[in-house]
Scaffold this active site. Structure first.
Site, PDB file in Angstrom:
ATOM      1  N   GLY A   1     -20.570  -3.286  14.474  1.00 39.11           N
ATOM      2  CA  GLY A   1     -21.311  -4.538  14.335  1.00 39.11           C
ATOM      3  C   GLY A   1     -22.815  -4.405  14.484  1.00 39.11           C
ATOM      4  O   GLY A   1     -23.578  -4.965  13.695  1.00 39.11           O
TER       5      GLY A   1
ATOM      6  N   LYS B   1     -23.197   3.014  25.306  1.00 39.77           N
ATOM      7  CA  LYS B   1     -22.515   3.883  26.267  1.00 39.77           C
ATOM      8  C   LYS B   1     -21.771   5.046  25.636  1.00 39.77           C
ATOM      9  O   LYS B   1     -21.104   4.874  24.619  1.00 39.77           O
ATOM     10  CB  LYS B   1     -21.487   3.059  27.034  1.00 39.77           C
ATOM     11  CG  LYS B   1     -22.097   2.137  28.054  1.00 39.77           C
ATOM     12  CD  LYS B   1     -20.991   1.381  28.713  1.00 39.77           C
ATOM     13  CE  LYS B   1     -21.373   0.945  30.105  1.00 39.77           C
ATOM     14  NZ  LYS B   1     -20.225   0.353  30.782  1.00 39.77           N
TER      15      LYS B   1
ATOM     16  N   GLY C   1     -14.537  -2.409  15.811  1.00 39.38           N
ATOM     17  CA  GLY C   1     -13.471  -1.713  16.540  1.00 39.38           C
ATOM     18  C   GLY C   1     -12.502  -1.016  15.601  1.00 39.38           C
ATOM     19  O   GLY C   1     -12.100   0.124  15.852  1.00 39.38           O
TER      20      GLY C   1
ATOM     21  N   ARG D   1     -18.628 -11.965   5.729  1.00 41.33           N
ATOM     22  CA  ARG D   1     -17.169 -11.766   5.783  1.00 41.33           C
ATOM     23  C   ARG D   1     -16.442 -12.684   4.798  1.00 41.33           C
ATOM     24  O   ARG D   1     -15.400 -12.293   4.256  1.00 41.33           O
ATOM     25  CB  ARG D   1     -16.663 -11.988   7.207  1.00 41.33           C
ATOM     26  CG  ARG D   1     -17.040 -10.821   8.087  1.00 41.33           C
ATOM     27  CD  ARG D   1     -16.530 -10.955   9.481  1.00 41.33           C
ATOM     28  NE  ARG D   1     -16.609  -9.659  10.152  1.00 41.33           N
ATOM     29  CZ  ARG D   1     -16.531  -9.487  11.440  1.00 41.33           C
ATOM     30  NH1 ARG D   1     -16.390 -10.528  12.238  1.00 41.33           N
ATOM     31  NH2 ARG D   1     -16.597  -8.290  11.965  1.00 41.33           N
TER      32      ARG D   1
HETATM   33  P1  AMP Z   1     -22.790  -0.262  20.950  1.00 38.17           P
HETATM   34  O1  AMP Z   1     -21.930  -1.503  20.975  1.00 38.17           O
HETATM   35  O2  AMP Z   1     -22.310   0.791  21.878  1.00 38.17           O
HETATM   36  O3  AMP Z   1     -23.059   0.232  19.558  1.00 38.17           O
HETATM   37  O4  AMP Z   1     -24.180  -0.689  21.593  1.00 38.17           O
HETATM   38  C1  AMP Z   1     -25.094  -1.524  20.952  1.00 38.17           C
HETATM   39  C2  AMP Z   1     -26.145  -1.904  21.953  1.00 38.17           C
HETATM   40  O5  AMP Z   1     -26.812  -0.746  22.402  1.00 38.17           O
HETATM   41  C3  AMP Z   1     -27.203  -2.816  21.383  1.00 38.17           C
HETATM   42  O6  AMP Z   1     -27.078  -4.097  21.959  1.00 38.17           O
HETATM   43  C4  AMP Z   1     -28.505  -2.142  21.803  1.00 38.17           C
HETATM   44  O7  AMP Z   1     -29.434  -3.050  22.354  1.00 38.17           O
HETATM   45  C5  AMP Z   1     -28.056  -1.176  22.859  1.00 38.17           C
HETATM   46  N1  AMP Z   1     -29.018  -0.060  22.993  1.00 38.17           N
HETATM   47  C6  AMP Z   1     -29.479   0.757  22.036  1.00 38.17           C
HETATM   48  N2  AMP Z   1     -30.394   1.612  22.537  1.00 38.17           N
HETATM   49  C7  AMP Z   1     -30.518   1.331  23.852  1.00 38.17           C
HETATM   50  C8  AMP Z   1     -31.329   1.847  24.912  1.00 38.17           C
HETATM   51  N3  AMP Z   1     -32.179   2.849  24.693  1.00 38.17           N
HETATM   52  N4  AMP Z   1     -31.187   1.282  26.135  1.00 38.17           N
HETATM   53  C9  AMP Z   1     -30.340   0.276  26.350  1.00 38.17           C
HETATM   54  N5  AMP Z   1     -29.543  -0.253  25.392  1.00 38.17           N
HETATM   55  C10 AMP Z   1     -29.636   0.259  24.153  1.00 38.17           C
END
Ligand code: AMP
Length: 392
Positions: A349, A200, A372, A35
């Site tokens: 990120g 999620k 974000g 950054r």
């Molecule tokens: P996000 O902030 O929604 O992009 O989520 C990122 C997070 O999703 C990372 O910390 C990953 O460890 C988690 N992640 C990716 N694949 C999986 C999975 N199959 N089960 C649980 N967590 C996951």
């Protein structure tokens, strides 16, 4: 198109540049200076125009006196000074005589970095709450405001929205580059493919709704894929489930049958831990198993779909990339993207961190510095940090 620093006369002026120096720090050392490096073009442009440069940034969250120690911005002044090979004066306060004197004594080409703007949050959230008295005060230190903090454009804080209320304002070269690259996604060369992963579905509803009609295919992996797989009727064992979005998932699957591609196999474990997993077809998961990465057949299906892509947008890792046993799916697809003839934009990120660890960032079209802000821009939301910046 918003006015940029190149549209204003900044010669010999006092310019306040809001940067995003929110860098990771461990044991008092910066572990990734990306950054800071990305802020250099705007700072150098201002130096070429003999401006007096006042830099502001937040760092972490400040809710207690201990947080102040942890989030002291002085380490950034040291690193910036090394990168520019030039003195950067650090002012260890966010208001008062020390700051005002330092600004009053500036010569053309001098650079000051003010202490973490969020130190003001200890006194009634004056930075994060967009306190207009403080905004007026900070604005009084300069002649022109340049917003180059892409990562905080989706927030209405004193140091971006507030100051821009009181000074002639524009965006910096980093924000210009980010907006250019991301707005390309609104009118992309086709086929336009989206890769979505991460934890999620609920975090990505806006993104799915906005981008599904615009893309040709959407490849979904990561934790979020399991809610969609459950909506399709599969047993997902103990894999991540975002229960309240199940109905939404059923609806988008029905409406976009040919567009959404889900994993056909996964690497799973019976515990959420970094030990070797088992590759299983998605129909074979048992009740106690957790899918932690996409499997090799899914990687191949993703590659086939990407092979003729002209544009790719990717948000969220395809597995638990923090675990070395479950990073392969994400790494394989990242590497493949460096071999095809598509413009790839990574935003968010975690996928940027995965791409950095995989050493592919300099081989892809654009790596967005904001998580974000990138998502909200792509969801079609107005970014508050741009509100007061006039159009060209
Ligand atoms: P996000 O902030 O929604 O992009 O989520 C990122 C997070 O999703 C990372 O910390 C990953 O460890 C988690 N992640 C990716 N694949 C999986 C999975 N199959 N089960 C649980 N967590 C996951």
């Amino acid at each position: 198109m918003k006015k940029t620093v190149k549209d204003l006369n900044i010669d010999n002026k006092k310019v306040i540049i809001r940067c995003d120096f929110n860098v990771p720090i461990k044991d008092g050392k910066i572990t990734d200076d990306t950054r800071i490096v990305k802020s250099l073009p705007t700072i150098k442009y201002c130096l070429e125009h003999n401006a007096k440069i006042i830099l502001m940034s937040h760092l972490g969250r400040v809710k207690s006196e201990e947080d102040k120690v942890k989030n002291d911005l002085s380490v950034v002044a040291t690193r910036l000074s090394e990168l520019l090979d030039k003195k950067v004066t650090f002012v260890n306060s966010t208001r008062g005589e020390e700051l005002e004197q330092a600004v009053a004594n500036m010569n053309d080409g001098d650079i000051i970095l003010m202490q973490n703007t969020r130190y003001e949050d200890l006194d009634g959230k004056k930075e994060s709450g967009c306190d207009m008295e403080l905004a007026k005060y900070w604005a009084s230190l300069g002649d022109i405001f340049i917003n180059d903090a892409f990562g905080t454009l989706h927030r209405a804080h004193t140091s971006n929205v507030g100051i821009s209320t009181y000074l002639p304002s524009c965006v910096g070269l980093l924000v210009e580059k980010e907006l250019d690259a991301l707005s390309y996604l609104f009118n992309p060369d086709r086929p336009f493919m989206i890769i979505l992963g991460g934890a999620k579905v609920s975090d990505k509803i806006g993104l799915l709704q906005n981008l599904l009609p615009k893309c040709d295919k959407i490849l979904i992996g990561g934790g979020m894929a399991f809610t969609l797989l459950k909506a399709e009727g599969y047993n997902i064992g103990n894999s991540l489930l975002d229960e309240e979005t199940l109905d939404f998932c059923k609806k988008i699957l029905k409406e976009n049958e040919d567009k959404i591609i889900l994993p056909v196999d996964v690497v799973c474990n019976d515990k959420y831990e970094d030990t070797k997993g088992t590759i299983k077809d998605i129909t074979e998961l048992t009740d106690n198993e957790i899918g932690l990465d996409i499997g090799p057949n899914t990687v191949n299906i993703f590659k086939n779909n990407l092979s003729n892509a002209k544009t790719v947008m990717w948000n969220g890792p395809l597995g638990v990339y923090e675990f070395k046993n479950y990073v392969k799916g994400t790494d394989d697809v990242l590497t493949y993207l460096t071999e095809i003839n598509a413009k790839t934009v990574l935003g968010g990120g975690d996928i940027v961190a995965a791409a950095t660890a995989c050493n592919v960032t300099d081989k892809l079209y654009h790596i967005s510095t904001g998580g974000g802000a990138t998502l909200e821009y792509l969801e079609g939301k107005e970014l508050p940090g741009l509100k007061n910046i006039p159009e060209k």
